[in-house]
Write a protein that holds these residues in place. Sequence first.
Motif, PDB file in Angstrom:
ATOM      1  N   UNK A   1      70.451  53.575  44.783  1.00  0.00           N
ATOM      2  CA  UNK A   1      70.732  52.272  43.454  1.00  0.00           C
ATOM      3  C   UNK A   1      71.861  51.969  42.918  1.00  0.00           C
ATOM      4  N   UNK A   2      72.731  51.274  44.009  1.00  0.00           N
ATOM      5  CA  UNK A   2      73.779  50.760  43.628  1.00  0.00           C
ATOM      6  C   UNK A   2      73.854  49.256  44.796  1.00  0.00           C
ATOM      7  N   UNK A   3      73.376  49.805  45.729  1.00  0.00           N
ATOM      8  CA  UNK A   3      73.040  48.348  46.246  1.00  0.00           C
ATOM      9  C   UNK A   3      72.396  47.686  46.449  1.00  0.00           C
ATOM     10  N   UNK A   4      70.925  48.951  45.264  1.00  0.00           N
ATOM     11  CA  UNK A   4      69.580  47.832  45.190  1.00  0.00           C
ATOM     12  C   UNK A   4      70.136  46.402  43.986  1.00  0.00           C
ATOM     13  N   UNK A   5      70.879  47.470  43.126  1.00  0.00           N
ATOM     14  CA  UNK A   5      71.169  46.964  41.768  1.00  0.00           C
ATOM     15  C   UNK A   5      71.854  45.789  41.876  1.00  0.00           C
ATOM     16  N   UNK A   6      72.633  45.582  43.105  1.00  0.00           N
ATOM     17  CA  UNK A   6      73.739  44.752  43.760  1.00  0.00           C
ATOM     18  C   UNK A   6      72.598  43.725  44.000  1.00  0.00           C
ATOM     19  N   UNK A   7      71.759  43.946  45.615  1.00  0.00           N
ATOM     20  CA  UNK A   7      71.070  42.779  46.044  1.00  0.00           C
ATOM     21  C   UNK A   7      70.968  41.709  44.299  1.00  0.00           C
ATOM     22  N   UNK A   8      69.996  42.588  43.591  1.00  0.00           N
ATOM     23  CA  UNK A   8      69.396  41.594  42.451  1.00  0.00           C
ATOM     24  C   UNK A   8      70.254  40.579  41.882  1.00  0.00           C
TER      25      UNK A   8
ATOM     26  N   UNK B   1      60.611  55.330  42.404  1.00  0.00           N
ATOM     27  CA  UNK B   1      60.643  54.847  41.447  1.00  0.00           C
ATOM     28  C   UNK B   1      61.003  54.164  40.373  1.00  0.00           C
ATOM     29  N   UNK B   2      63.240  54.192  40.876  1.00  0.00           N
ATOM     30  CA  UNK B   2      64.008  53.945  40.703  1.00  0.00           C
ATOM     31  C   UNK B   2      64.123  52.856  41.010  1.00  0.00           C
ATOM     32  N   UNK B   3      64.138  52.802  42.105  1.00  0.00           N
ATOM     33  CA  UNK B   3      63.866  51.210  42.759  1.00  0.00           C
ATOM     34  C   UNK B   3      62.899  50.102  42.132  1.00  0.00           C
ATOM     35  N   UNK B   4      61.833  50.740  42.288  1.00  0.00           N
ATOM     36  CA  UNK B   4      60.603  50.199  41.741  1.00  0.00           C
ATOM     37  C   UNK B   4      61.263  49.739  40.417  1.00  0.00           C
ATOM     38  N   UNK B   5      61.467  50.519  39.295  1.00  0.00           N
ATOM     39  CA  UNK B   5      61.871  50.063  38.045  1.00  0.00           C
ATOM     40  C   UNK B   5      63.290  49.137  38.432  1.00  0.00           C
ATOM     41  N   UNK B   6      64.054  48.662  39.163  1.00  0.00           N
ATOM     42  CA  UNK B   6      65.471  48.116  39.494  1.00  0.00           C
ATOM     43  C   UNK B   6      65.077  46.247  39.727  1.00  0.00           C
ATOM     44  N   UNK B   7      63.145  46.779  40.261  1.00  0.00           N
ATOM     45  CA  UNK B   7      63.272  45.695  40.841  1.00  0.00           C
ATOM     46  C   UNK B   7      61.835  44.923  39.926  1.00  0.00           C
ATOM     47  N   UNK B   8      61.622  45.620  39.068  1.00  0.00           N
ATOM     48  CA  UNK B   8      60.552  45.083  38.469  1.00  0.00           C
ATOM     49  C   UNK B   8      61.546  44.712  37.230  1.00  0.00           C
ATOM     50  N   UNK B   9      62.168  45.221  36.921  1.00  0.00           N
ATOM     51  CA  UNK B   9      63.818  44.568  35.687  1.00  0.00           C
ATOM     52  C   UNK B   9      64.786  43.940  35.725  1.00  0.00           C
TER      53      UNK B   9
ATOM     54  N   UNK C   1      55.485  42.763  46.174  1.00  0.00           N
ATOM     55  CA  UNK C   1      55.461  41.396  45.758  1.00  0.00           C
ATOM     56  C   UNK C   1      56.727  40.787  45.304  1.00  0.00           C
ATOM     57  N   UNK C   2      58.007  41.675  45.306  1.00  0.00           N
ATOM     58  CA  UNK C   2      59.055  41.309  44.578  1.00  0.00           C
ATOM     59  C   UNK C   2      59.282  40.243  45.451  1.00  0.00           C
ATOM     60  N   UNK C   3      60.532  39.509  45.571  1.00  0.00           N
ATOM     61  CA  UNK C   3      61.788  38.460  45.711  1.00  0.00           C
ATOM     62  C   UNK C   3      62.936  39.144  46.863  1.00  0.00           C
TER      63      UNK C   3
END
Lengths: 312, 312
Positions: B89-96, A44-52, A11-13
Motif C-alpha cells: 500500500x505505501x508503494x502504491x500511494x507513493x506512485x499515485x 480492495x485496498x489498492x482499488x480504494x487507493x487508486x479510485x480515490x 481503467x486507471x492511469x
Amino acid sequence: MPAAAVSDSKTHKFNPNFTAQVLAATGPNVNPRVKQLTHSLIQHLHDFARENELTVDEWMMGVELMNEAGRMSDAKRNEGQLLCDVLGLESLVDEITYKLATDAADEPTATAILGPFYRHDAPKLEMGSCIVHGIEGTGDRTWMHGTVTDFKTGTPIEGAVIDVWHTAPNGLYEQQDPDQPDMNLRGRFTTGKDGKYNFYCLRPVPYPIPFDGPAGKILTALDRHPYRPAHIHFLLTAPGHKPIVTQIFDRSSKYIDDDAVFAVKDSLLVDFNPFQGDPNAEFELPYDFKMATFADAKEGKLNGSTEESASL
Amino acid sequence: MPAAAVSDSKTHKFNPNFTAQVLAATGPNVNPRVKQLTHSLIQHLHDFARENELTVDEWMMGVELMNEAGRMSDAKRNEGQLLCDVLGLESLVDEITYKLATDAADEPTATAILGPFYRHDAPKLEMGSCIVHGIEGTGDRTWMHGTVTDFKTGTPIEGAVIDVWHTAPNGLYEQQDPDQPDMNLRGRFTTGKDGKYNFYCLRPVPYPIPFDGPAGKILTALDRHPYRPAHIHFLLTAPGHKPIVTQIFDRSSKYIDDDAVFAVKDSLLVDFNPFQGDPNAEFELPYDFKMATFADAKEGKLNGSTEESASL
C-alpha cells in the motif's frame, strides 16, 4: 477476485501490473482461506487507493489513526474494534456469521455485536440475584426473566450460562468509571433443568461510545453523533449449542433508529413493562432465548474448527 | 461510489440496505474529501466482508493484529506503516502521489516509500563528512556525490538539504541496534551555490524487515520472505521545491526483483563503481537529484494546503 475490481484496475492511469505483482509474491505454502482473505483485502485496498487517488499524506493519517487505536487498546478497552464499529463493520460480520449459521424459518435468537466492553470472568451468581451495586434509587430497577430453549425442539436447556452486562445510569460501563465497583452490572447465571433464569438489573439508558480516540475522530469528521440506544448485552453458552452474542434494545429508546454502531435488529426490540408488587423492581422484562445445537447450526467454518478457517 | 462495488452489493444474500444505511449516517457538515475517502473505504470494507463471507472470528483476528501493530509503534518504530508496506500500500500511494505531481516527460527524480525507519533531526554535517561510526573495515566504504538541480531548467539548487539514512552491515538501522551509536548512518547535508554534495557512507546490504510483529505474521501466513534489496534512503528538501522522498537501489543486489515492500523502480537502480585512489572508499556512487518547483509540480492537494485535502 471479483471481476468488478479487476475492471476498475484496468481503467486507471497507474501501473497496471502493480497489484498482480504484490499478489504474486505469495508463496505456495499458504492456507487457502488466508490467501483468499489477504488477496481480496489487498485488491480492495489498492482499488480504494487508486479510485480515490489517495496521497501519501492521507494514507499516513490513516496509519497514525490505526496506531493510536492500538495504543489505546488494552484488557479494558478495544479501540480498534470501536473503529470498525462506527464504520458498520462489526455489525456486518455479525450479520454474515449469523446468516451463514441460520437457514431455518423459525430462527434462533438473532445475534448482535459483542462490542468493546465485554469482560471475561463476570461474577457467577445465583438466580434471583441483583447485578446492581452502589447505585441508589434510580427508579429503573428491572426484573428480567425467561427461559432458554432449543429453537428447534422447544426443550428447555439445562446448564446454559447467561453472561449479561450493561451501563450504569451515567452511561458508563464499570471499567470506564472509577466510581463503580469492579464488575458492577455484570453477572453470569446458569440455568437448571427448567431452562429458566431471572435476575435484577436496571432499565438501561442511551449512551455515547467513547469519543476521545480514533473512533471519535471519525465520528466528528463525518458529522455524526456517538450515541447508542439503550440496550443490554448477552453472551449465551450452553453444552452442545452454538454460543449467542447479542443485545436487546429498549423499543422506546432514543437513537433506536440511529445507532452509532448500526447494531439494532427488529427481532431484538423489547418492552420494559411497568411492574407492580415487587419492592425491588419498577419494570419487568420477560425475554426467552432460543439456541441452536451445533448440528442444527450450519456446519463449516462457524464452528471454528475446520481446516478452512484462517489463522495467523 | 464505483458502479462495480454497488453491483457486487446487490447480488449477495445479506441485508441489501445495510451499507447505504451506514453511509446515510454521515451529517451535512463534512469535508468533501473526508466524505469521499470514508465512504469509499466503508464500501470497500463492506464488499470485502460480503464477498468473502468474513466471520466474526476472522474479523476479530484482524482487529487484534491492528491493535498489536499500534501497541508496537512509537517514535522509533511504525508497525502500522510496515503492515501497509508488506501489502504494497505505501508503494502504491507513493506512485499515485508522484504521478499526480508529475506529467513532464523529463521527470524529477522518482520517489519511493519513506519506510518506517526515518528519524527527524539527523545530524547536520559538512560536505565530505562520513556518516559511518563504530563500524570497522567492512570493505564497503562508498564515496557518494552528485548535484541537485532543478529538473526543468537544469540549474543547480542552493540550500537543498539531503537527508540520508541506511542500514549497517548487520542489516539493522541504528534505532534497532543497541550496539550502534545514536544517529549512526544518518546525516543531513546542505548544498551551496553549485548544488553539489558529497559524503562517505557504506555500500548497503539486503536486510529483513522486522518480522516480530503483525507485518511478520502476514509475511509468514503468505509464505513470503521479509527481505529488502540493498538501498539507501533520501529525503530531499529545498527552498521553493517539492520535497522528494526516495530510495536508490543497488542494481546487483539480491532481492532486487522481489522486494518485500515492493518499492523498487527502474529509474532508481544505481551502480556502485570500484574506486581507486581514495584511502577512505572502496566504491564510488555518483548520483544526481532532480527536483521540481512547487509551480512545476502539478498544483492541488499535493502541496497539502488546499481546501480539498482531508484532515481528521
